[in-house]
Write a protein that holds these residues in place. Structure first.
Motif, PDB file in Angstrom:
ATOM      1  N   ASN A 129       0.870  -1.181   0.000  1.00 54.27           N
ATOM      2  CA  ASN A 129       0.000   0.000   0.000  1.00 54.27           C
ATOM      3  C   ASN A 129       0.909   1.234   0.000  1.00 54.27           C
ATOM      4  OD1 ASN A 129      -1.796   2.123   0.553  1.00 54.27           O
ATOM      5  ND2 ASN A 129      -3.128   0.808   1.780  1.00 54.27           N
ATOM      6  N   VAL A 130       1.246   1.672  -1.220  1.00 47.43           N
ATOM      7  CA  VAL A 130       2.158   2.806  -1.364  1.00 47.43           C
ATOM      8  C   VAL A 130       1.554   4.073  -0.766  1.00 47.43           C
ATOM      9  CG1 VAL A 130       3.350   4.280  -3.040  1.00 47.43           C
ATOM     10  CG2 VAL A 130       3.232   1.814  -3.422  1.00 47.43           C
ATOM     11  N   GLU A 131       0.240   4.236  -0.911  1.00 45.53           N
ATOM     12  CA  GLU A 131      -0.403   5.446  -0.384  1.00 45.53           C
ATOM     13  C   GLU A 131      -0.288   5.524   1.135  1.00 45.53           C
ATOM     14  OE1 GLU A 131      -1.745   3.344  -2.470  1.00 45.53           O
ATOM     15  OE2 GLU A 131      -1.990   4.485  -4.324  1.00 45.53           O
ATOM     16  N   ALA A 132      -0.460   4.376   1.832  1.00 47.17           N
ATOM     17  CA  ALA A 132      -0.328   4.363   3.288  1.00 47.17           C
ATOM     18  C   ALA A 132       1.097   4.700   3.703  1.00 47.17           C
ATOM     19  CB  ALA A 132      -0.738   3.001   3.853  1.00 47.17           C
ATOM     20  N   GLU A 133       2.074   4.184   2.948  1.00 45.08           N
ATOM     21  CA  GLU A 133       3.476   4.478   3.245  1.00 45.08           C
ATOM     22  C   GLU A 133       3.755   5.964   3.076  1.00 45.08           C
ATOM     23  OE1 GLU A 133       6.005   1.941   0.935  1.00 45.08           O
ATOM     24  OE2 GLU A 133       5.064   0.090   1.652  1.00 45.08           O
ATOM     25  N   GLN A 134       3.248   6.540   1.991  1.00 48.38           N
ATOM     26  CA  GLN A 134       3.464   7.977   1.748  1.00 48.38           C
ATOM     27  C   GLN A 134       2.801   8.821   2.839  1.00 48.38           C
ATOM     28  OE1 GLN A 134       1.781   8.127  -2.205  1.00 48.38           O
ATOM     29  NE2 GLN A 134       3.796   8.039  -3.205  1.00 48.38           N
ATOM     30  N   ALA A 135       1.572   8.438   3.229  1.00 51.58           N
ATOM     31  CA  ALA A 135       0.850   9.217   4.243  1.00 51.58           C
ATOM     32  C   ALA A 135       1.574   9.171   5.582  1.00 51.58           C
ATOM     33  CB  ALA A 135      -0.571   8.681   4.386  1.00 51.58           C
ATOM     34  N   LEU A 136       2.101   7.981   5.950  1.00 47.87           N
ATOM     35  CA  LEU A 136       2.793   7.858   7.241  1.00 47.87           C
ATOM     36  C   LEU A 136       4.112   8.622   7.230  1.00 47.87           C
ATOM     37  CD1 LEU A 136       3.071   6.653  10.059  1.00 47.87           C
ATOM     38  CD2 LEU A 136       4.147   4.661   9.019  1.00 47.87           C
ATOM     39  N   LEU A 137       4.875   8.485   6.155  1.00 46.63           N
ATOM     40  CA  LEU A 137       6.147   9.211   6.074  1.00 46.63           C
ATOM     41  C   LEU A 137       5.910  10.717   6.111  1.00 46.63           C
ATOM     42  CD1 LEU A 137       8.053   7.086   3.396  1.00 46.63           C
ATOM     43  CD2 LEU A 137       8.519   7.197   5.844  1.00 46.63           C
ATOM     44  N   GLY A 138       4.870  11.173   5.430  1.00 49.94           N
ATOM     45  CA  GLY A 138       4.542  12.597   5.463  1.00 49.94           C
ATOM     46  C   GLY A 138       4.199  13.060   6.867  1.00 49.94           C
ATOM     47  N   ALA A 139       3.430  12.228   7.609  1.00 46.91           N
ATOM     48  CA  ALA A 139       3.069  12.588   8.987  1.00 46.91           C
ATOM     49  C   ALA A 139       4.314  12.713   9.864  1.00 46.91           C
ATOM     50  CB  ALA A 139       2.124  11.537   9.561  1.00 46.91           C
ATOM     51  N   ILE A 140       5.280  11.806   9.664  1.00 49.94           N
ATOM     52  CA  ILE A 140       6.522  11.854  10.457  1.00 49.94           C
ATOM     53  C   ILE A 140       7.318  13.115  10.126  1.00 49.94           C
ATOM     54  CG2 ILE A 140       8.755  10.706  10.849  1.00 49.94           C
ATOM     55  CD1 ILE A 140       7.284   8.035  10.403  1.00 49.94           C
ATOM     56  N   ASP A 187      -2.458   3.629  12.919  1.00 53.60           N
ATOM     57  CA  ASP A 187      -3.261   2.757  12.053  1.00 53.60           C
ATOM     58  C   ASP A 187      -2.564   2.510  10.719  1.00 53.60           C
ATOM     59  OD1 ASP A 187      -5.302   2.521  13.914  1.00 53.60           O
ATOM     60  OD2 ASP A 187      -6.317   4.338  13.202  1.00 53.60           O
ATOM     61  N   TYR A 188      -1.986   3.560  10.146  1.00 49.68           N
ATOM     62  CA  TYR A 188      -1.237   3.370   8.897  1.00 49.68           C
ATOM     63  C   TYR A 188      -0.005   2.498   9.128  1.00 49.68           C
ATOM     64  CZ  TYR A 188      -4.049   6.832   6.380  1.00 49.68           C
ATOM     65  OH  TYR A 188      -5.081   7.483   5.762  1.00 49.68           O
ATOM     66  N   GLY A 189       0.653   2.696  10.262  1.00 51.69           N
ATOM     67  CA  GLY A 189       1.827   1.885  10.590  1.00 51.69           C
ATOM     68  C   GLY A 189       1.476   0.410  10.687  1.00 51.69           C
ATOM     69  N   ARG A 190       0.358   0.084  11.336  1.00 52.11           N
ATOM     70  CA  ARG A 190      -0.060  -1.317  11.465  1.00 52.11           C
ATOM     71  C   ARG A 190      -0.433  -1.901  10.094  1.00 52.11           C
ATOM     72  NH1 ARG A 190       0.088  -2.510  16.630  1.00 52.11           N
ATOM     73  NH2 ARG A 190      -0.592  -1.043  18.244  1.00 52.11           N
ATOM     74  N   THR A 191      -1.036  -1.089   9.243  1.00 52.13           N
ATOM     75  CA  THR A 191      -1.360  -1.553   7.881  1.00 52.13           C
ATOM     76  C   THR A 191      -0.093  -1.935   7.127  1.00 52.13           C
ATOM     77  OG1 THR A 191      -3.340  -0.167   7.784  1.00 52.13           O
ATOM     78  CG2 THR A 191      -2.416  -0.888   5.681  1.00 52.13           C
ATOM     79  N   ILE A 192       0.920  -1.067   7.184  1.00 57.88           N
ATOM     80  CA  ILE A 192       2.205  -1.337   6.508  1.00 57.88           C
ATOM     81  C   ILE A 192       2.860  -2.584   7.085  1.00 57.88           C
ATOM     82  CG2 ILE A 192       4.529  -0.417   6.139  1.00 57.88           C
ATOM     83  CD1 ILE A 192       3.163   2.430   6.297  1.00 57.88           C
ATOM     84  N   HIS A 193       2.812  -2.708   8.427  1.00 54.59           N
ATOM     85  CA  HIS A 193       3.414  -3.845   9.113  1.00 54.59           C
ATOM     86  C   HIS A 193       2.732  -5.153   8.700  1.00 54.59           C
ATOM     87  CE1 HIS A 193       4.023  -6.630  12.515  1.00 54.59           C
ATOM     88  NE2 HIS A 193       5.174  -6.021  12.677  1.00 54.59           N
ATOM     89  N   ASP A 194       1.415  -5.172   8.677  1.00 53.02           N
ATOM     90  CA  ASP A 194       0.673  -6.385   8.338  1.00 53.02           C
ATOM     91  C   ASP A 194       0.916  -6.800   6.890  1.00 53.02           C
ATOM     92  OD1 ASP A 194      -0.299  -6.443  10.878  1.00 53.02           O
ATOM     93  OD2 ASP A 194      -2.284  -5.624  10.397  1.00 53.02           O
ATOM     94  N   LEU A 195       0.990  -5.833   5.989  1.00 54.85           N
ATOM     95  CA  LEU A 195       1.259  -6.155   4.584  1.00 54.85           C
ATOM     96  C   LEU A 195       2.665  -6.721   4.411  1.00 54.85           C
ATOM     97  CD1 LEU A 195      -0.382  -3.051   2.868  1.00 54.85           C
ATOM     98  CD2 LEU A 195      -1.195  -5.426   2.758  1.00 54.85           C
ATOM     99  N   ALA A 196       3.624  -6.217   5.200  1.00 52.90           N
ATOM    100  CA  ALA A 196       4.988  -6.762   5.161  1.00 52.90           C
ATOM    101  C   ALA A 196       4.995  -8.216   5.618  1.00 52.90           C
ATOM    102  CB  ALA A 196       5.910  -5.920   6.038  1.00 52.90           C
ATOM    103  N   LEU A 197       4.208  -8.541   6.647  1.00 55.71           N
ATOM    104  CA  LEU A 197       4.113  -9.931   7.108  1.00 55.71           C
ATOM    105  C   LEU A 197       3.516 -10.820   6.022  1.00 55.71           C
ATOM    106  CD1 LEU A 197       2.934  -9.688  10.833  1.00 55.71           C
ATOM    107  CD2 LEU A 197       5.231  -9.961   9.935  1.00 55.71           C
ATOM    108  N   ARG A 198       2.525 -10.305   5.309  1.00 58.20           N
ATOM    109  CA  ARG A 198       1.947 -11.085   4.214  1.00 58.20           C
ATOM    110  C   ARG A 198       2.991 -11.365   3.131  1.00 58.20           C
ATOM    111  NH1 ARG A 198      -3.588 -11.372   4.659  1.00 58.20           N
ATOM    112  NH2 ARG A 198      -4.561  -9.834   6.030  1.00 58.20           N
TER     113      ARG A 198
END
Length: 500
Positions: free
Chosen positions: A29-40, A119-130
């Motif tokens: 989920n590239v959009e979730a990654e971009q949104a989280l990095l932007g927030a940081i 929430d975005y962090g957990r989404t990225i984490h779960d997709l990495a596990l998949r």
């Protein structure tokens, strides 16, 4: 030349108008990654919300991994991570006509709020596990196709289990601080269960009253080391405890259909030294009160045979599982223990004995470092399975050089890590064993004194609690019947008939 439509699906080439149906992108989920990095980048406090479970390798895009890694280093160093401070560390990247500074500015402009960061962090984490699970699945398939002659399917299964367990461990993000009130609730629940349980114990009863009184039973997630010189009865004590636990097993069904242990427990026994038949013979001898050498020779009376049949009938119904495989590594043992808990349940795990386990095959370190890896692995396994792990251990020969043969913590063989990682260390000591080996000449004064010592020590064993994290140390006495290799509770002196 055959038409494309007539070719088998697996050999058909994809065309411009017909995308390959077998090709699938790995979940991301590239959009979730971009949104989280932007927030940081906009508010560095967002990093604190995800830093305990999210790592750079969890991002699917290489540039995003690099941005997160550099931002993490800056924030942990107490510096500001922003598009301006990051751009000097990222170098040049081909972003399709967009420069790195422009990309960082766009991330900050389209950032999510700090509230959604976790929430975005957990989404990225779960997709990495998949994605990790997909890779493991591919590795299993490839290894099965290309397996060398010497590689058995069971080894491949254990390797797959090890990889899956590794993913499961890295997939946990429920750690961190908890309210003290939550810990208090758990402690009170444990006390309530102890009050309801037979013997008023917080742990699983060993069947030996004095030992339970000192230890409160076998505690979940504890590593218990049972150590002694050869001939002291380490295995006998372990089998006695294991059988007592399995024989007392009681459970109740929970609303979800699973079983909850009420008393006793399901026992897994790794017999690395003896075969399952030898171990079964010893346990039958203990429970039927028939000397094991008589069972092996068939030199038994009819009443003894009936006792053996009764003991065997009882043993068939109890949840006692034996693995007699020799030469196991700590990783293989852990995989099999987890499998037993998943399939049959597990409340107590016994290993006979620790020095027969191996470490990682790839390690070329000394035996001391290997034992350190084993004890650390056993302690981690006890915590992961939330069951007491009883591991038997040999003692060094320096015990024999002392006048007082009672073992000490410094006698634990090959590694100080055994003492360090263990929650409880029990030493088995029988003075009678040493007295038997130094009988003086009959008729001498020494012989009379020796006889008095033998009478005092006959049929007794000392269990020395050399270490206990959550209780007192000290020594308790048990009765020991050498022919049956059986320990039993020792009657208190005041309960014995008067001697003449």
């Amino acid at each position: 030349m055959p038409a494309i439509d007539n070719l088998p699906a697996r050999t058909r080439f994809a065309t411009a108008t017909e995308p390959d149906p077998t090709f699938r992108l790995a979940p991301h989920n590239v959009e979730a990654e971009q949104a989280l990095l932007g927030a940081i980048l906009v508010n560095n406090d967002a990093f604190d919300r995800i830093s305990d479970f999210l790592k750079a390798e969890h991002f699917s895009e290489e540039l995003h991994r690099r941005i997160f890694d550099v931002a993490a280093q800056l924030i942990r160093a107490g510096k500001l991570a922003s598009p301006i401070t990051l751009k000097t560390f990222l170098g040049e990247h081909d972003l399709g006509g967009v420069t790195v500074p422009q990309y960082l500015a766009r991330l900050a402009a389209e950032a999510t709020t700090i509230i959604n960061a976790e929430d975005y962090g957990r989404t990225i984490h779960d997709l990495a596990l998949r994605r990790d699970l997909i890779l493991i699945g591919e590795d299993i398939v490839n290894a099965a196709y290309d397996a060398p002659v010497g590689n058995s399917p069971r080894e491949q299964i254990e390797e797959a289990e090890r990889k899956l367990y590794s993913v499961a461990e890295t997939g946990r993000y429920e750690g961190g601080f908890q309210r003290f009130s939550e810990a208090l609730t758990i402690a009170v629940d444990m006390a309530a269960k102890a009050y309801e349980r037979d013997g008023k114990l917080s742990g699983i009863a060993t069947g030996f009253k004095d030992l339970d009184a000192k230890m409160g039973g076998l505690q979940a997630s504890d590593l218990v080391i049972v150590a002694g010189r050869p001939g002291m009865g380490k295995t006998a004590l372990a089998t006695n405890i294991a059988f007592n636990v399995a024989r007392n097993y009681q459970f109740r069904s929970k609303p979800d259909g699973t079983a909850e242990t009420v008393n006793g427990g399901v026992v897994g026994f790794f017999s690395l030294e003896m075969s399952a038949e030898q171990l079964a013979t010893r346990i039958i001898a203990e429970q039927a009160a028939v000397a094991s050498y008589k069972i092996r020779r068939g030199d038994i009376s009819e009443p003894e045979f009936h006792r053996i049949v009764e003991a065997a009938r009882e043993m068939q119904t109890i949840p006692f599982y034996i693995d007699q495989s020799g030469g196991l590594s700590i990783a293989q043992l852990a995989a099999r223990a987890r499998r037993l808990k998943r399939q049959r349940g597990l409340d107590v795990l016994v290993i006979d004995y620790l020095q027969l386990l191996g470490g990682s095959k790839t390690r070329s370190d000394s035996r001391v470092q290997e034992v350190t890896e084993i004890t650390t692995g056993l302690k981690a396994l006890a915590k992961d399975l939330n069951v007491p792990v009883i591991a038997l251990s040999q003692l060094s020969r320096q015990v024999e050089n002392r006048d007082d043969k009672r073992p000490q913590l410094s006698d634990l063989r090959e590694s100080g890590s055994i003492e360090q990682d263990a929650d409880v260390v029990l030493f088995v000591f029988r003075e009678e064993y040493y007295l038997n080996n130094r009988q003086p000449r009959e008729g001498s004064e020494e012989f009379i004194a020796w006889q008095a010592d033998m009478e005092r020590a006959h049929g007794k064993a000392e269990i020395i609690i050399g270490k206990q994290r959550h209780g007192p140390t000290g020594t308790i006495e048990l009765a020991f019947e050498a022919e049956m290799t059986r320990f039993a509770n020792l009657a208190p002196e005041e309960s014995l008939p008067e001697r003449y």
